[in-house]
Every structure is written in structure tokens, then in C-alpha cells.
Motif scaffolding. Structure first.
Motif, PDB file in Angstrom:
ATOM      1  N   PRO A 228      15.255   9.931 -13.323  1.00  0.00           N
ATOM      2  CA  PRO A 228      14.148   9.262 -14.030  1.00  0.00           C
ATOM      3  C   PRO A 228      13.749   7.914 -13.429  1.00  0.00           C
ATOM      4  O   PRO A 228      13.184   7.079 -14.132  1.00  0.00           O
ATOM      5  CB  PRO A 228      14.730   9.079 -15.433  1.00  0.00           C
ATOM      6  CG  PRO A 228      16.184   8.810 -15.182  1.00  0.00           C
ATOM      7  CD  PRO A 228      16.556   9.648 -13.961  1.00  0.00           C
ATOM      8  N   PHE A 229      14.057   7.687 -12.155  1.00  0.00           N
ATOM      9  CA  PHE A 229      13.724   6.423 -11.506  1.00  0.00           C
ATOM     10  C   PHE A 229      12.552   6.611 -10.538  1.00  0.00           C
ATOM     11  O   PHE A 229      12.475   5.964  -9.503  1.00  0.00           O
ATOM     12  CB  PHE A 229      14.955   5.884 -10.762  1.00  0.00           C
ATOM     13  CG  PHE A 229      16.169   5.743 -11.632  1.00  0.00           C
ATOM     14  CD1 PHE A 229      16.343   4.627 -12.430  1.00  0.00           C
ATOM     15  CD2 PHE A 229      17.132   6.745 -11.670  1.00  0.00           C
ATOM     16  CE1 PHE A 229      17.464   4.495 -13.241  1.00  0.00           C
ATOM     17  CE2 PHE A 229      18.255   6.631 -12.475  1.00  0.00           C
ATOM     18  CZ  PHE A 229      18.417   5.494 -13.265  1.00  0.00           C
ATOM     19  N   HIS A 230      11.647   7.489 -10.915  1.00  0.00           N
ATOM     20  CA  HIS A 230      10.565   7.905 -10.011  1.00  0.00           C
ATOM     21  C   HIS A 230       9.230   7.266 -10.346  1.00  0.00           C
ATOM     22  O   HIS A 230       8.238   7.525  -9.659  1.00  0.00           O
ATOM     23  CB  HIS A 230      10.394   9.421 -10.127  1.00  0.00           C
ATOM     24  CG  HIS A 230       9.877   9.849 -11.484  1.00  0.00           C
ATOM     25  ND1 HIS A 230      10.628   9.719 -12.622  1.00  0.00           N
ATOM     26  CD2 HIS A 230       8.679  10.356 -11.867  1.00  0.00           C
ATOM     27  CE1 HIS A 230       9.926  10.148 -13.670  1.00  0.00           C
ATOM     28  NE2 HIS A 230       8.736  10.526 -13.231  1.00  0.00           N
ATOM     29  N   MET A 231       9.173   6.429 -11.396  1.00  0.00           N
ATOM     30  CA  MET A 231       7.882   5.998 -11.938  1.00  0.00           C
ATOM     31  C   MET A 231       6.992   5.323 -10.896  1.00  0.00           C
ATOM     32  O   MET A 231       5.765   5.404 -10.955  1.00  0.00           O
ATOM     33  CB  MET A 231       8.096   5.040 -13.125  1.00  0.00           C
ATOM     34  CG  MET A 231       8.829   5.667 -14.301  1.00  0.00           C
ATOM     35  SD  MET A 231      10.617   5.721 -14.053  1.00  0.00           S
ATOM     36  CE  MET A 231      11.086   4.009 -14.104  1.00  0.00           C
ATOM     37  N   TRP A 232       7.615   4.655  -9.937  1.00  0.00           N
ATOM     38  CA  TRP A 232       6.841   3.915  -8.943  1.00  0.00           C
ATOM     39  C   TRP A 232       6.211   4.810  -7.884  1.00  0.00           C
ATOM     40  O   TRP A 232       5.190   4.441  -7.273  1.00  0.00           O
ATOM     41  CB  TRP A 232       7.744   2.888  -8.245  1.00  0.00           C
ATOM     42  CG  TRP A 232       8.843   3.512  -7.436  1.00  0.00           C
ATOM     43  CD1 TRP A 232      10.056   3.934  -7.886  1.00  0.00           C
ATOM     44  CD2 TRP A 232       8.816   3.796  -6.040  1.00  0.00           C
ATOM     45  NE1 TRP A 232      10.799   4.463  -6.866  1.00  0.00           N
ATOM     46  CE2 TRP A 232      10.070   4.389  -5.717  1.00  0.00           C
ATOM     47  CE3 TRP A 232       7.887   3.604  -5.025  1.00  0.00           C
ATOM     48  CZ2 TRP A 232      10.390   4.788  -4.419  1.00  0.00           C
ATOM     49  CZ3 TRP A 232       8.208   4.005  -3.734  1.00  0.00           C
ATOM     50  CH2 TRP A 232       9.447   4.588  -3.442  1.00  0.00           C
ATOM     51  N   VAL A 233       6.795   5.970  -7.641  1.00  0.00           N
ATOM     52  CA  VAL A 233       6.406   6.772  -6.473  1.00  0.00           C
ATOM     53  C   VAL A 233       4.933   7.186  -6.493  1.00  0.00           C
ATOM     54  O   VAL A 233       4.188   6.901  -5.543  1.00  0.00           O
ATOM     55  CB  VAL A 233       7.332   8.002  -6.315  1.00  0.00           C
ATOM     56  CG1 VAL A 233       6.915   8.824  -5.109  1.00  0.00           C
ATOM     57  CG2 VAL A 233       8.784   7.571  -6.193  1.00  0.00           C
ATOM     58  N   PRO A 234       4.440   7.873  -7.545  1.00  0.00           N
ATOM     59  CA  PRO A 234       3.028   8.303  -7.488  1.00  0.00           C
ATOM     60  C   PRO A 234       2.043   7.146  -7.448  1.00  0.00           C
ATOM     61  O   PRO A 234       1.035   7.213  -6.726  1.00  0.00           O
ATOM     62  CB  PRO A 234       2.863   9.145  -8.763  1.00  0.00           C
ATOM     63  CG  PRO A 234       4.007   8.771  -9.645  1.00  0.00           C
ATOM     64  CD  PRO A 234       5.120   8.369  -8.750  1.00  0.00           C
ATOM     65  N   ASP A 235       2.309   6.080  -8.206  1.00  0.00           N
ATOM     66  CA  ASP A 235       1.379   4.954  -8.233  1.00  0.00           C
ATOM     67  C   ASP A 235       1.340   4.227  -6.896  1.00  0.00           C
ATOM     68  O   ASP A 235       0.258   3.843  -6.408  1.00  0.00           O
ATOM     69  CB  ASP A 235       1.780   3.971  -9.341  1.00  0.00           C
ATOM     70  CG  ASP A 235       1.491   4.522 -10.733  1.00  0.00           C
ATOM     71  OD1 ASP A 235       0.696   5.469 -10.834  1.00  0.00           O
ATOM     72  OD2 ASP A 235       2.061   4.005 -11.711  1.00  0.00           O
ATOM     73  N   VAL A 236       2.497   4.018  -6.284  1.00  0.00           N
ATOM     74  CA  VAL A 236       2.544   3.292  -5.019  1.00  0.00           C
ATOM     75  C   VAL A 236       2.004   4.155  -3.890  1.00  0.00           C
ATOM     76  O   VAL A 236       1.286   3.669  -3.010  1.00  0.00           O
ATOM     77  CB  VAL A 236       3.989   2.829  -4.728  1.00  0.00           C
ATOM     78  CG1 VAL A 236       4.090   2.193  -3.343  1.00  0.00           C
ATOM     79  CG2 VAL A 236       4.433   1.822  -5.783  1.00  0.00           C
ATOM     80  N   TYR A 237       2.313   5.453  -3.887  1.00  0.00           N
ATOM     81  CA  TYR A 237       1.767   6.342  -2.863  1.00  0.00           C
ATOM     82  C   TYR A 237       0.241   6.364  -2.927  1.00  0.00           C
ATOM     83  O   TYR A 237      -0.438   6.337  -1.904  1.00  0.00           O
ATOM     84  CB  TYR A 237       2.301   7.763  -3.055  1.00  0.00           C
ATOM     85  CG  TYR A 237       3.603   8.048  -2.346  1.00  0.00           C
ATOM     86  CD1 TYR A 237       4.645   7.123  -2.351  1.00  0.00           C
ATOM     87  CD2 TYR A 237       3.814   9.251  -1.683  1.00  0.00           C
ATOM     88  CE1 TYR A 237       5.844   7.385  -1.716  1.00  0.00           C
ATOM     89  CE2 TYR A 237       5.014   9.524  -1.039  1.00  0.00           C
ATOM     90  CZ  TYR A 237       6.026   8.591  -1.061  1.00  0.00           C
ATOM     91  OH  TYR A 237       7.216   8.859  -0.435  1.00  0.00           O
ATOM     92  N   GLN A 238      -0.305   6.422  -4.145  1.00  0.00           N
ATOM     93  CA  GLN A 238      -1.754   6.501  -4.289  1.00  0.00           C
ATOM     94  C   GLN A 238      -2.415   5.165  -3.985  1.00  0.00           C
ATOM     95  O   GLN A 238      -3.466   5.110  -3.336  1.00  0.00           O
ATOM     96  CB  GLN A 238      -2.120   6.937  -5.712  1.00  0.00           C
ATOM     97  CG  GLN A 238      -3.625   7.061  -5.945  1.00  0.00           C
ATOM     98  CD  GLN A 238      -3.957   7.453  -7.372  1.00  0.00           C
ATOM     99  OE1 GLN A 238      -3.068   7.645  -8.194  1.00  0.00           O
ATOM    100  NE2 GLN A 238      -5.240   7.576  -7.677  1.00  0.00           N
ATOM    101  N   GLY A 239      -1.818   4.066  -4.437  1.00  0.00           N
ATOM    102  CA  GLY A 239      -2.448   2.765  -4.284  1.00  0.00           C
ATOM    103  C   GLY A 239      -2.330   2.164  -2.906  1.00  0.00           C
ATOM    104  O   GLY A 239      -3.142   1.327  -2.519  1.00  0.00           O
ATOM    105  N   SER A 240      -1.327   2.572  -2.143  1.00  0.00           N
ATOM    106  CA  SER A 240      -1.135   1.998  -0.812  1.00  0.00           C
ATOM    107  C   SER A 240      -2.153   2.569   0.168  1.00  0.00           C
ATOM    108  O   SER A 240      -2.619   3.703   0.014  1.00  0.00           O
ATOM    109  CB  SER A 240       0.269   2.322  -0.286  1.00  0.00           C
ATOM    110  OG  SER A 240       1.265   1.842  -1.158  1.00  0.00           O
ATOM    111  N   PRO A 241      -2.518   1.799   1.201  1.00  0.00           N
ATOM    112  CA  PRO A 241      -3.264   2.405   2.308  1.00  0.00           C
ATOM    113  C   PRO A 241      -2.478   3.594   2.855  1.00  0.00           C
ATOM    114  O   PRO A 241      -1.241   3.552   2.894  1.00  0.00           O
ATOM    115  CB  PRO A 241      -3.338   1.267   3.336  1.00  0.00           C
ATOM    116  CG  PRO A 241      -3.127   0.017   2.549  1.00  0.00           C
ATOM    117  CD  PRO A 241      -2.221   0.378   1.423  1.00  0.00           C
ATOM    118  N   THR A 242      -3.144   4.641   3.246  1.00  0.00           N
ATOM    119  CA  THR A 242      -2.451   5.868   3.636  1.00  0.00           C
ATOM    120  C   THR A 242      -1.452   5.640   4.756  1.00  0.00           C
ATOM    121  O   THR A 242      -0.384   6.251   4.794  1.00  0.00           O
ATOM    122  CB  THR A 242      -3.472   6.945   4.053  1.00  0.00           C
ATOM    123  OG1 THR A 242      -4.440   7.103   3.013  1.00  0.00           O
ATOM    124  CG2 THR A 242      -2.789   8.288   4.269  1.00  0.00           C
TER     125      THR A 242
END
Length: 498
Positions: A228-242
């Protein structure tokens, strides 16, 4: 303090000097000559690879700096693939970075220098034999990545992603540091190999060690992006430059795998039964939530983020299949095989995801981000070759034979079955079948939907060559997996024996 043997550190020393020199050189370059920074960065990777390759060929395990740094077959093999991963990332990112002027000037050196310093942190993590050196490497890598995520300072989404990553990363680092402090308080040493000896002696209460393990596993799970320590992954992947998303999702996974082995296997193997139970929960939750949530995504970077969470579940499964409890104690006969399968999975996953994000950047252009799955509509009609490469990569991530992803999943499942955990292999296969849906959806979009954009897909020669080689590797390594599997197994055996 024994610092006479600097040979194992030649790659790290060379990288430190080269990255600092590149930063200085870039300050005096005119905009028209920014390609010099890119070329020098690639040459730096080649130099590091030569030093590490020479060390890898010896097959020896060497400790230096009062046993805080270790050079062994596992660390050298992981470093070689780290150079390869960062090299592919820089090639894929060159045009993307330049088009967006992410650093105020065309192809500014900050992106490349921060990427190199992030890699330096990964190298220290991979070779850390002290909890202190592992933590310092982790922070060097993390601080560089925090800055990279926020590199587009005028972009609100990137700034938000950087803040989320920084706050949650600091929390995870605090948990890891607290776990390290508990282990130090219980054992009286920061040296990983000495911790294993003290833990095996039975002279300290296991309760204190277990509490320390809980915080360490939590910190490692965050870096892996496991539920359950995954909360950052989708937001950071989407928000970061590719380009930065690729730096986050590529080489750091190899370094995180390395510190999992260092801390849990080399340092806490006598307590493997305790931490394997925690990993089992993380693995099942990651497979379930990662695959099920990815189905609902329309943003391809977010979908690949949840895919990463599910893929990390497979790596964790390999880590928890190394030791089993018996009536007379613990059975370690499957240790090298299980951990080498997880290592093989980590390497193949990183090399596959490199090409995936490379193609996402290929379709992007100045003023346009190819971040929606719908942006891949009709790619086969615009460029059959790139559609074929993306299809190969999607099949590999889904575990379709003969791609390398199938060989990696099979190796992990084989280790799990050998340990007698049949139910866990069934769960993994079931969720992999569910996950195949969202990978095949992209294939269907590319080959059977009408293109929404008819613009010509243009890419520099180095990017076209890298994508082609990436796709060929995924197929060739899947058809002939023995060489890499044997290399991982041999490296893990030698490392564990030392």
C-alpha cells in the motif's frame, strides 16, 4: 580506515569527476553546441562500463572503506545494466528535452548532470555494505530525482508531482532510517554482514529486530512502488515530463532491488520467515490493485504506472521464495535460484519499459504530449515498424511467449513452485491474465483503429536505432533466455557465498 584499495571504486570516482566536469563545461557552451553535453554524458557511461566490466571479469568480491563498500558479481552485473538503462534513457530523451526547453536553454546540461548524479546514487546503493552507505546512496538518487521531476518550473502539474514525490519520499526515507536505527540499536553495528552474524547468534531478542524489519520493509516498498505504499507512483509518473518518468521507472528499480537483497537477504536472512510474510502481503496486493486499476486508465503514463506496481509484485514474489520453514529450521536450498529469478525479472522489466516510454516520447512533439491511449490510434498505418516494436513490448509486459517477459515470469513462478507455494503462483498467473487486457488494448488501438493524427513521425537516427535494438532484444532474449539467466544465477551464487 582501510582505503588503500580504490580499484572497486574507479567507476564511481570516474562518474563523480566526469559529471562535475560536464556541469562546468555546459556553463560555457553556446546553445548551438548543447549536443556536446549529450555526447559527453554517453561517453561517461561508456567509461563507467569499462571500469565495471574489468571488475566483473575477475569474479571476485572485494570490500573497501572499512567494509562500507563492496564490489561483487551481483553489484557489477546490476551496474552494467544500470549504465545501459541510463544510456537508452538519454538517447530517448534528447529530442524530447530539447523540444520543451526544460532547462531554459536548448538541451541544458541540468537534465543530463542530474541524471548522472542520480545514477551515482544508484551505484552506491548497489554496492553498499553498510546501512549508512546504502542510505546515503538512496538520498543522493532521490534528491536528484526530486529536482528532475520539477525541472519544468513553469509547469503546474510537474511542480505538483514533485511536491508529492518529495513529501512522500521524505516520509518513506524516515521510516527506512528509523528501521535502520532500531537494527543498529539491537546489533551494535551498521555493517550488513555483521548484522547477519549477530542476528544468527541468537543473543538478542528477535522482537526488536522484527520491529526494525517492519520499518525497513515499509521504506523499501515505497521505493519499489508496492501496495500500500504506491500512492505516489501514478501521480508522479503522469505529472513528470516523460523523459523524467523514464528515469524514475527505469534504472532506479535495479538499485532498489539491490538494496532489498543487501538489507533483507545478506543482512537479515536468519529472520527471512518474518520478512517474507510481510512481502507476501505486499506482493498479492500489488498484483491485484496494480492490474485491476490499470484497466480503468485512459492516460498511458498512468496505466504504465499501475502496470509497474503489478510488475513489482512479481519481483517481490521472487524475493519471498528464497527460504522456507521446515520442522528442523529453514531450508535455503532454493535461495540462489529464487533471488536470481527476481534479479532477472528486474533487469528484463527495466529494459522493456525503456522502449515503451521511448515510443511515448517518439509520438510526442513540441506543444503536444502523447499521453492518452487514444494518441496511439492507427499507429500501424503511420509507421508499421514502430507499431511492431510497441506490440512486442506490450506482449513482453503481458508475459506472452516468446518475449522476454514470459521467460522472466516463468523463472519467478518456477522458483515459487519449487518452494511449494503453489497457491501464490496461481494468484500471480490469474492476475497476469487480467493484466493482459490493458496491454492488448493498446495493441488493438494501434492496429485496428483509425489514426487521429496523420503527421509524419520524425526521430533522430540514434533514437530510431535504440528503439530498434530495444525491440530486437526483447524478442531475442525471450527466445534465448539461458545466457542472461545463467549470468544472474552465477552472480547471485558467488555473491551469497561471499
Amino acid at each position: 580506515m582501510n582505503t588503500t584499495n580504490l580499484v572497486p571504486l574507479y567507476a564511481e570516482i570516474f562518474l563523480t569527476v566526469a559529471a562535475s566536469a560536464i556541469l562546468l563545461i555546459d556553463m560555457f557552451l553556446a546553445d548551438a553546441k548543447r549536443n556536446v553535453t549529450y555526447v559527453l554524458s554517453l561517453l561517461t557511461l561508456v567509461g563507467c562500463a569499462l571500469f565495471t566490466w574489468a571488475d566483473f571479469n575477475t569474479g571476485a568480491t572485494t570490500y573497501t572503506f572499512s567494509n562500507m563498500f563492496v564490489s561483487d558479481p551481483m553489484s557489477n552485473l546490476l551496474k552494467l545494466f544500470t549504465y545501459l538503462a541510463v544510456g537508452f534513457t538519454l538517447v530517448y530523451s534528447r529530442q524530447y528535452v530539447g523540444d520543451r526547453q526544460m532547462t531554459n536553454t536548448h538541451l541544458g546540461g541540468e537534465f543530463y548532470v542530474l541524471a548522472l548524479f542520480s545514477m551515482l546514487g544508484q551505484m552506491v546503493m548497489i554496492s553498499g555494505n553498510s546501512m549508512l552507505s546504502v542510505y546515503l546512496g538512496l538520498e543522493l538518487m532521490s534528491l536528484s530525482l526530486y529536482a528532475l521531476v520539477a525541472l519544468r518550473r513553469d509547469h503546474a502539474v510537474s511542480t505538483e508531482a514533485s511536491m508529492k514525490y518529495f513529501v512522500l519520499g521524505a516520509l518513506a526515507s524516515g521510516m527506512l532510517l528509523y528501521g535502520i536505527s532500531m537494527l543498529y540499536g539491537a546489533t551494535g553495528t551498521l555493517e550488513i554482514t555483521q548484522i547477519a552474524k549477530v542476528a544468527a547468534s541468537g543473543t538478542i531478542k528477535p522482537t526488536i529486530l522484527v520491529f526494525g524489519i517492519v520499518f525497513i520493509v515499509a521504506g523499501l516498498a515505497f521505493k519499489l512502488g508496492a501496495v500500500p505504499f504506491h500512492m505516489w507512483v501514478p501521480d508522479v509518473y503522469q505529472g513528470s515530463p516523460t523523459a523524467v518518468t523514464l528515469l524514475l521507472g527505469g534504472a532506479p528499480k535495479l538499485a532498489t532491488f539491490a538494496i532489498c537483497v543487501r538489507l533483507l537477504v545478506e543482512g537479515l536472512l536468519p529472520l527471512a520467515i518474518e520478512w517474507q510474510q510481510m512481502l507476501m502481503v505486499l506482493a498479492v496486493l500489488s498484483l491485484a490493485i496494480g492490474n485491476l486499476t490499470a484497466i480503468a486508465q485512459t492516460n498511458i503514463k498512468r496505466m504504465l504506472a499501475y502496470s509497474t506496481i503489478a510488475q513489482m509484485g512479481f519481483i517481490i514474489i521472487g524475493l519471498l521464495a528464497g527460504v522456507s520453514g521446515t520442522a528442523t529450521g529453514v531450508d535455503t536450498s532454493n535461495t540462489a535460484s529464487a533471488y536470481s529469478s527476481a534479479m532477472y525479472y528486474s533487469i528484463t522489466y527495466v529494459l522493456t519499459t525503456l522502449g515503451t516510454f521511448g515510443l511515448v516520447m517518439l509520438l510526442a512533439r513540441s506543444g503536444f504530449e502523447a499521453e492518452q491511449i487514444s494518441d496511439f490510434r492507427g499507429l500501424a498505418k503511420r509507421s508499421p515498424w514502430y507499431a511492431t516494436v510497441m506490440t512486442v513490448l506490450m506482449f513482453s509486459l503481458a508475459g506472452v511467449p516468446p518475449m522476454v517477459g514470459f521467460a522472466a515470469k516463468f523463472a519467478v513462478l518456477q522458483a515459487v513452485v519449487a518452494q511449494g507455494q503453489i497457491w501464490l503462483s496461481v494468484v500471480a498467473v490469474m492476475f497476469s491474465l487480467i493484466g493482459a487486457y490493458y496491454y492488448l488494448r493498446i495493441v488493438k488501438t494501434m492496429w485496428f483503429d483509425e489514426p487521429a493524427d496523420t503527421a509524419v513521425i520524425a526521430a533522430p537516427f540514434d533514437m530510431r536505432l535504440a528503439l530498434t535494438l530495444n525491440g530486437i532484444f526483447v524478442v531475442a532474449a525471450g527466445m534465448f533466455p539461458a545466457a542472461m539467466l545463467d549470468a544472474c544465477l552465477h552472480a547471485m551464487k558467488l555473491t551469497l557465498a561471499s
